[in-house]
Design a protein around this motif. Structure first.
Motif, PDB file in Angstrom:
ATOM      1  N   LEU A  54      -7.001  -9.802   1.780  1.00 11.54           N
ATOM      2  CA  LEU A  54      -6.919  -8.539   1.031  1.00 11.54           C
ATOM      3  C   LEU A  54      -8.077  -8.397   0.059  1.00 11.54           C
TER       4      LEU A  54
ATOM      5  N   GLY B  44     -10.729  -5.535  -0.076  1.00 10.92           N
ATOM      6  CA  GLY B  44     -10.729  -4.750  -1.308  1.00 10.92           C
ATOM      7  C   GLY B  44     -12.067  -4.810  -2.016  1.00 10.92           C
TER       8      GLY B  44
ATOM      9  N   LEU C  85      -5.248  -0.765   6.518  1.00  9.43           N
ATOM     10  CA  LEU C  85      -4.107  -0.581   5.609  1.00  9.43           C
ATOM     11  C   LEU C  85      -4.560  -0.003   4.271  1.00  9.43           C
ATOM     12  N   GLY C  86      -5.831  -0.198   3.942  1.00  7.79           N
ATOM     13  CA  GLY C  86      -6.297   0.171   2.604  1.00  7.79           C
ATOM     14  C   GLY C  86      -6.977   1.525   2.528  1.00  7.79           C
TER      15      GLY C  86
ATOM     16  N   ASN D 254      -6.056   4.703   2.039  1.00  9.03           N
ATOM     17  CA  ASN D 254      -5.760   5.584   0.903  1.00  9.03           C
ATOM     18  C   ASN D 254      -6.275   4.964  -0.407  1.00  9.03           C
ATOM     19  N   TYR D 255      -6.097   3.651  -0.535  1.00  5.63           N
ATOM     20  CA  TYR D 255      -6.608   2.940  -1.712  1.00  5.63           C
ATOM     21  C   TYR D 255      -8.128   3.133  -1.816  1.00  5.63           C
TER      22      TYR D 255
ATOM     23  N   PHE E  23       0.813  -1.220   0.000  1.00  5.77           N
ATOM     24  CA  PHE E  23       0.000   0.000   0.000  1.00  5.77           C
ATOM     25  C   PHE E  23       0.845   1.268   0.000  1.00  5.77           C
ATOM     26  N   HIS E  24       2.147   1.088   0.221  1.00  8.01           N
ATOM     27  CA  HIS E  24       3.000   2.282   0.319  1.00  8.01           C
ATOM     28  C   HIS E  24       3.769   2.559  -0.963  1.00  8.01           C
TER      29      HIS E  24
ATOM     30  N   ALA F  79       0.777  -7.386  -6.180  1.00  6.62           N
ATOM     31  CA  ALA F  79       0.996  -7.750  -4.782  1.00  6.62           C
ATOM     32  C   ALA F  79       1.328  -9.235  -4.680  1.00  6.62           C
TER      33      ALA F  79
ATOM     34  N   PHE G   7       0.500   3.570  -6.155  1.00  7.45           N
ATOM     35  CA  PHE G   7      -0.627   2.709  -5.781  1.00  7.45           C
ATOM     36  C   PHE G   7      -1.744   3.546  -5.178  1.00  7.45           C
ATOM     37  N   PRO G   8      -2.971   3.420  -5.647  1.00 11.27           N
ATOM     38  CA  PRO G   8      -3.444   2.609  -6.753  1.00 11.27           C
ATOM     39  C   PRO G   8      -3.305   3.362  -8.080  1.00 11.27           C
TER      40      PRO G   8
END
Ligand code: HEM
Length: 473
Positions: free
Chosen positions: A264, A268, A416-417, A419-420, A108-109, A242, A113-114
């Motif tokens: 994930l 997602g 963790l997701g 920002n995505y 994610f960093h 990934a 991405f994305p």
């Protein structure tokens, strides 16, 4: 019927009450009503577990950050979810969880991405699937949105998309491009729905173990393993995915990679779909807000694709997305088990509820994000209204600091997701308002539309009656 002063053993009365609310699709409403009735923090015996229920941001802050080591998911959650999610970030505690988080965080960093080019392709598939419908005056976007988020998640994480949307807009005579994807999707839906029911039974989760649950879990896991193998053999983009990172760090152990990836893909697909469904659901009932948002997007971009910088500059778009996450958080109610010995939480004890509350080891703490986000004390009298402008007065950052707003959780287990999810949603909403001049709900619901919502609570929250809209291109 039992007299009021009687209680069933093991907190079964509370369990039955929540199952009844779930049947009426009003579970989050029940949780809110109970907080209004019993206070921001109260205790009950429910589903075989002594449970403290809280929506007080001070307790939530302590639970997720300062006292993090004392609390965890515990064995019930692991055993309840593991038939589907295996040993992954959503089922593990302690050093195994830390290992999983360290493995996944770098994905994610990455700077790109994305990637917006990838999202754009799937957005165009979404529009084609929408426009393949005969009747644009009555179209349920929910299944299309779930396909969209699975297509994007598999593209990003496996390096090869399920392309479910493409197969929707093609004629039935064209062979489905990626059948493993549809097998996975349908088995996954059934397995997620049974897992959510098991979770509701708390300590009695093991009573819910029908053949359909077992076979859907094994079918979802088996088809994902085959998708991974297929990705390895056929994907041209595997080196950027990934999957490649995970496989190389796990020394090509396909089974461990499958467990990490199913977690994930679950996040997602389902959390992103929940947010997108609620954004469109709300906008379809708030025409003034839709046209204000459209004005902002068209003024900035016309019909062209946005860049990340431009997305971040659109203030009203940001307010709309956060107002949606406030009223309709993808994870409305969450829990932690006290694993590290007897302790206290900062408030909820004493006559006025302002003293610390005692938490014996083994207590389940249920914290209601839905309840915090709908607290009049924190948001004022208009708390129940969909009002994006409120974020101008007290912003997302400020509310994150005092925990009155925490849709992505907080502390070491923060999503963790995030920002995505925000980028995917904002990009998609931008393209949607550029494409459609108007979106309205097919029912004429007036201003009290929220009172009539029926909530589907799987592992995430979605509108139970779908997102049925009328679209004006
Ligand atoms: C609107 C979308 C989303 C929302 C509201 C959301 C919310 C959350 C919340 C509340 C948690 C904490 C769960 C818990 O404490 O049990 C969480 C964890 C997590 N989320 Fe998200 N999420 C979203 C999208 C995503 C996406 C798209 C991904 C990536 C695929 C993702 C990956 C994760 C992961 C890996 C964790 C586990 C973190 C850990 O336990 O260390 N989330 N998310």
């Amino acid at each position: 019927m039992l007299p009021n002063s009687w209680f069933l053993p093991f907190g079964l009365d509370k369990l039955f009450k929540s199952l009844a609310a779930e049947k009426q699709r009003k579970l989050p409403v029940l949780s809110l009503e109970e907080h209004e009735k019993y206070g921001d923090t109260y205790a009950q015996y429910a589903g075989g577990l002594f449970t403290i229920l809280t929506r007080d941001p001070r307790n939530i802050a302590a639970l997720l950050t300062k006292q993090f080591p004392k609390f965890g998911y515990g064995p019930i959650r692991h055993n309840c979810f593991a038939p589907l999610l295996g040993d992954g970030i959503f089922t593990l505690d302690g050093s195994a969880w830390e290992h999983s988080r360290k493995l996944l965080a770098p994905i994610f960093h990455k700077p790109n991405f994305p990637a917006f080019e990838t999202i754009e392709g799937h957005v165009q598939d979404l529009f084609s699937a929408i426009e393949a419908n005969d009747d644009m005056n009555h179209i349920d976007l929910r299944p299309l949105i779930y396909d969209f988020t699975l297509d994007t998640a598999t593209d990003f994480f496996l390096g090869k998309s399920t392309h479910l949307l493409k197969s929707r807009s093609e004629s039935p005579s064209v062979p489905k491009p990626y059948d493993l994807g549809s097998t996975f999707s349908s088995a996954f839906n059934t397995a997620v729905s049974w897992t959510a029911t098991r979770e509701r039974f708390k300590a009695f989760y093991w009573l819910v173990n029908p053949r359909e649950f077992r076979s859907s879990c094994s079918s979802a896991r088996h088809s994902l393993k085959n998708m991974i193998l297929d990705g390895i053999i056929h994907s041209r983009d595997i080196q950027h995915s990934a999957l490649n990172d995970i496989l190389s760090k796990l020394e090509l152990n396909i089974y461990r990679a499958r467990d990490e990836l199913i977690n994930l893909i679950f996040a997602g697909r389902d959390s992103n779909a929940s947010l997108l469904c609620w954004v469109v659901y709300a906008l379809a009932r708030e025409p003034i807000i839709y046209s204000r948002l459209r004005k902002e997007v068209i003024a900035k971009l016309g019909q062209r694709q946005p860049t990340k910088k431009e997305i971040n500059e659109m203030e009203y778009l940001d307010f709309v997305v956060h107002e949606t996450l406030r009223l309709f958080p993808a994870v409305p109610i969450n829990g932690r088990l006290c694993l590290g010995g007897d302790t206290t939480l900062p408030v909820g004890g004493g006559e006025d509820g302002e003293k610390p509350v005692y938490v014996p080891r083994g207590t389940l703490i249920c914290f209601s994000t839905y309840g915090t986000h709908r607290s009049k004390k924190l948001y004022g009298e208009d708390v129940g209204e969909f009002k994006p402008e409120r974020w101008k007065v007290k912003g997302v950052r400020e509310r994150g600091l005092d925990y009155s707003y925490h849709p992505f959780s907080a502390g070491p287990r923060r999503c963790l997701g995030e920002n995505y999810a925000l980028m995917l949603t904002k990009y998609t909403v931008c393209r949607f308002v550029q494409r459609f001049e108007g979106v309205t709900s097919v029912e004429d619901e007036g201003s009290d539309w929220q009172g009539r919502i029926r909530y589907q609570i799987g592992l995430t929250m979605a509108p139970d009656d779908g997102v049925v809209v009328n679209l004006r291109p």
